[in-house]
Design an enzyme around this catalytic site. Structure first.
Site, PDB file in Angstrom:
ATOM      1  CE  LYS A  39      35.043  34.604  40.300  1.00  0.00           C
ATOM      2  NZ  LYS A  39      33.729  34.783  40.914  1.00  0.00           N
TER       3      LYS A  39
ATOM      4  CD  GLN B 212      31.628  32.786  43.049  1.00  0.00           C
ATOM      5  OE1 GLN B 212      32.536  33.618  43.125  1.00  0.00           O
ATOM      6  NE2 GLN B 212      31.189  32.346  41.889  1.00  0.00           N
TER       7      GLN B 212
ATOM      8  CG  ASP C 276      31.254  40.349  41.646  1.00  0.00           C
ATOM      9  OD1 ASP C 276      31.852  39.985  40.625  1.00  0.00           O
ATOM     10  OD2 ASP C 276      30.844  39.578  42.530  1.00  0.00           O
TER      11      ASP C 276
HETATM   12  N1  GUN Z   1      28.732  33.543  40.070  1.00  0.00           N
HETATM   13  C1  GUN Z   1      28.953  33.339  38.755  1.00  0.00           C
HETATM   14  N2  GUN Z   1      29.618  34.365  38.216  1.00  0.00           N
HETATM   15  C2  GUN Z   1      29.809  35.256  39.210  1.00  0.00           C
HETATM   16  C3  GUN Z   1      30.436  36.536  39.256  1.00  0.00           C
HETATM   17  O1  GUN Z   1      30.954  37.075  38.263  1.00  0.00           O
HETATM   18  N3  GUN Z   1      30.434  37.134  40.484  1.00  0.00           N
HETATM   19  C4  GUN Z   1      29.867  36.558  41.574  1.00  0.00           C
HETATM   20  N4  GUN Z   1      29.912  37.236  42.729  1.00  0.00           N
HETATM   21  N5  GUN Z   1      29.281  35.392  41.549  1.00  0.00           N
HETATM   22  C5  GUN Z   1      29.254  34.736  40.378  1.00  0.00           C
END
Ligand code: GUN
Length: 322
Positions: free
Chosen positions: A77, A121, A146
């Site tokens: 990211k 996350q 998200d």
């Molecule tokens: N953990 C795995 N995929 C994601 C996601 O798309 N967003 C978040 N916040 N955590 C994750």
């Protein structure tokens, strides 16, 4: 109504070959589509910088603990953000942090005008009991890039697609389906999995784009039968190579959200990544198929960047209005 991002790339109709008497699915590349999305976003960010004297969209990834898989996702990211010109910050709180401290960190970031997107996350890697729902819902719906808060999920479930942030993985899946040129409206779509992050919002997006949607889960009585009815199949169940090609309707669009590690002694790492769909057998039945890796994964990251840029644009609009 689903709002496609007007990407120039559109893969051709399924090139189903009979040469060796085996059908071959057209690969739907997430890498290629994500690259185009990121290029478009980079141009938009550049324009914002020029027009608003150095303004840059801001994204914060808040992590609790130090899980290896989360570290890997976060680094991709941050890399994508850097490519686009998004100002991304990674805040890592130790696993001994209390729920209250995490909540306070979220609330402070909600108030920070330089932060346009804030994600926590998941999963939380905490030594202390922590209510994941409470924490994701503490993120301001205006910064919830998200799309996991109740407010955004509720709006999506009611079909208010333009008034919410769409969760990144399902949004990426819709982009990949769009790339095939196969219309969603009127199709039988089957989603395997009902998680808040993939299956449930995927159902909503397909439904509000006028597909007839069936959601399958661990208690579904006859999974192969349900799968065989799908014109569009989206799989996010977290079980390595569970969906077999023989189940799949010939010519179907198959989108594989799975990321599973399986032992592979031929690799130096001793493992390799596979999806939830058995690729080799699905390749002989599907019309279009996403690879793992290089399918949904890069699109999830690209959609997070897109949501962040959308959020930043909204903040600029608010600024010019006041
Ligand atoms: N953990 C795995 N995929 C994601 C996601 O798309 N967003 C978040 N916040 N955590 C994750």
């Amino acid at each position: 109504m689903w709002c496609f991002s007007r990407l120039p790339l559109r893969i051709g109709h399924a090139s189903r070959r009979h040469g060796d008497r085996r059908f071959v699915a057209t690969v739907v590349s997430g890498n290629k589509t994500a690259r185009l999305v990121k290029q478009r976003l980079a141009q938009q960010v550049e324009q914002m910088q020029t027009q608003f004297s150095g303004f840059r969209p801001g994204l914060v990834v808040l992590q609790v603990g130090d899980r290896d898989d989360s570290n890997l996702y976060i680094s991709s990211k941050l890399k994508a953000a850097a490519e686009i010109g998004i100002n991304a910050k990674h805040i890592r709180l130790p696993s001994c942090t209390s729920e209250d401290q995490v909540l306070r960190a979220v609330l402070a970031l909600n108030e920070d005008p330089e932060v346009h997107g804030l994600i926590v996350q998941l999963p939380l890697d905490s030594e202390k009991p922590m209510d994941q729902e409470l924490i994701t819902n503490a993120v301001s719906p205006l910064k919830d890039v998200d799309g996991l808060s109740c407010v955004n999920a509720g709006r999506l479930s009611r079909g208010e697609l333009r008034d919410c942030f769409l969760p990144c993985t399902p949004q990426g899946c819709m982009e990949l389906i769009a790339q095939t040129g196969v219309p969603v409206s009127g199709q039988n779509a089957v989603v395997i999995g009902r998680s808040k992050i993939v299956g449930a919002p995927m159902h909503d997006l397909l439904l509000w784009n006028h597909a007839t949607v069936t959601v399958c889960h661990s208690r579904t009585a006859d999974l192969p039968l349900q799968v065989s009815r799908a014109d569009i199949l989206v799989v996010g169940m977290g079980r390595a190579e569970m969906v077999r090609g023989e189940w799949i309707k010939e010519g179907a669009v198959v989108i594989d959200c799975g990321i599973n590690y399986v032992p592979d002694p031929s690799r130096s790492s001793g493992k390799r990544v596979v999806g939830d769909v058995h690729y080799a057998s699905a390749n002989e039945r599907a019309g279009f198929l996403t690879p793992v890796p290089g399918g949904v994964g890069p699109m999830t990251v690209a959609m997070l960047m897109q949501n962040t840029v959308i959020s930043a644009k909204r903040s600029l609009q608010d600024r010019t209005r006041t």
